[in-house]
Design an enzyme around this catalytic site. Structure first.
Site, PDB file in Angstrom:
ATOM      1  N   CYS A 125      -1.586  -0.597   7.435  1.00  5.09           N
ATOM      2  CA  CYS A 125      -0.708   0.565   7.256  1.00  5.09           C
ATOM      3  C   CYS A 125      -0.531   1.325   8.562  1.00  5.09           C
ATOM      4  O   CYS A 125       0.577   1.770   8.883  1.00  5.09           O
ATOM      5  CB  CYS A 125      -1.256   1.470   6.167  1.00  5.09           C
ATOM      6  SG  CYS A 125      -1.192   0.707   4.525  1.00  5.09           S
ATOM      7  N   HIS A 175       0.861  -1.178   0.000  1.00  4.42           N
ATOM      8  CA  HIS A 175       0.000   0.000   0.000  1.00  4.42           C
ATOM      9  C   HIS A 175       0.902   1.233   0.000  1.00  4.42           C
ATOM     10  O   HIS A 175       2.084   1.146   0.340  1.00  4.42           O
ATOM     11  CB  HIS A 175      -0.881   0.013   1.245  1.00  4.42           C
ATOM     12  CG  HIS A 175      -1.901  -1.078   1.282  1.00  4.42           C
ATOM     13  ND1 HIS A 175      -2.942  -1.076   2.176  1.00  4.42           N
ATOM     14  CD2 HIS A 175      -2.038  -2.210   0.551  1.00  4.42           C
ATOM     15  CE1 HIS A 175      -3.681  -2.155   2.000  1.00  4.42           C
ATOM     16  NE2 HIS A 175      -3.152  -2.866   1.021  1.00  4.42           N
ATOM     17  N   CYS A 219      -5.394   2.022   6.352  1.00  8.66           N
ATOM     18  CA  CYS A 219      -6.039   0.799   6.814  1.00  8.66           C
ATOM     19  C   CYS A 219      -5.312   0.315   8.077  1.00  8.66           C
ATOM     20  O   CYS A 219      -4.283   0.865   8.470  1.00  8.66           O
ATOM     21  CB  CYS A 219      -5.993  -0.267   5.722  1.00  8.66           C
ATOM     22  SG  CYS A 219      -4.345  -0.954   5.387  1.00  8.66           S
ATOM     23  N   GLU A 278       1.122   3.727   1.991  1.00 11.30           N
ATOM     24  CA  GLU A 278       1.686   4.065   3.298  1.00 11.30           C
ATOM     25  C   GLU A 278       2.838   3.127   3.662  1.00 11.30           C
ATOM     26  O   GLU A 278       3.894   3.586   4.103  1.00 11.30           O
ATOM     27  CB  GLU A 278       0.597   4.007   4.383  1.00 11.30           C
ATOM     28  CG  GLU A 278      -0.547   4.972   4.149  1.00 11.30           C
ATOM     29  CD  GLU A 278      -1.689   4.395   3.315  1.00 11.30           C
ATOM     30  OE1 GLU A 278      -2.772   4.986   3.337  1.00 11.30           O
ATOM     31  OE2 GLU A 278      -1.503   3.359   2.624  1.00 11.30           O
TER      32      GLU A 278
END
Length: 154
Positions: A85, A52, A82, A54
């Site tokens: 992350c 992701h 999320c 992040e």
């Protein structure tokens, strides 16, 4: 630069992510007033479910700074991180997360998130707290980018 200017750069990363065929999420890590890493969300392309925006930016920041301790760093995320992350940022010692668009129930139902977990509640129960800052200035722009991405892939 201030939080809004850095967050705008994270939003720009989200646009780059979409251009490269990724999910509409972008992030940057800033420490001591310097951008040390940028990330986009191309896990589907890399066959890496942990890639992701992040986590990619946290990984890169740790490499650039040759450390696993990002104390004092701020993670700027186009979307509310999320749980994965958020947890990665916590393990890395990130001090602040500034994000520009809240997770919606619709996003969770579409599996853009792990579910309806509230990272603010998780943060309250953690020993080390991360300062969570929502800046709404880019929320509509990000919601529009998510819809544009959905139109492209559906």
């Amino acid at each position: 630069m201030d939080d809004k200017e850095y967050l705008k750069l994270a939003v720009e990363q989200a646009k780059i992510s979409v251009e490269k065929g990724g999910f509409p999420a972008g992030a940057i890590v800033v420490k001591d007033g310097e951008i040390v890493a940028k990330g986009i969300s191309i896990g589907f392309i890399l066959n890496d479910p942990t890639s992701h925006a992040e986590t990619a930016s946290v990984r890169e920041a740790c490499k650039v700074l040759a450390t696993t301790d990002l104390s004092g760093a701020t993670l700027y995320a186009s979307l509310q991180p999320c749980l994965m992350c958020f947890s990665g940022a916590n393990w890395a010692g990130v001090s602040r997360i500034v994000y520009g668009c809240r997770k919606t129930d619709e996003m969770a139902k579409k599996n853009y998130y792990e579910g309806f977990t509230n990272v603010e509640d998780v943060n309250k129960n953690n020993i080390r707290k991360i300062e969570l800052v929502f800046i709404p200035d880019f929320e509509q722009e990000m919601l529009n980018l998510v819809r544009k991405w959905e139109d492209k892939i559906l």
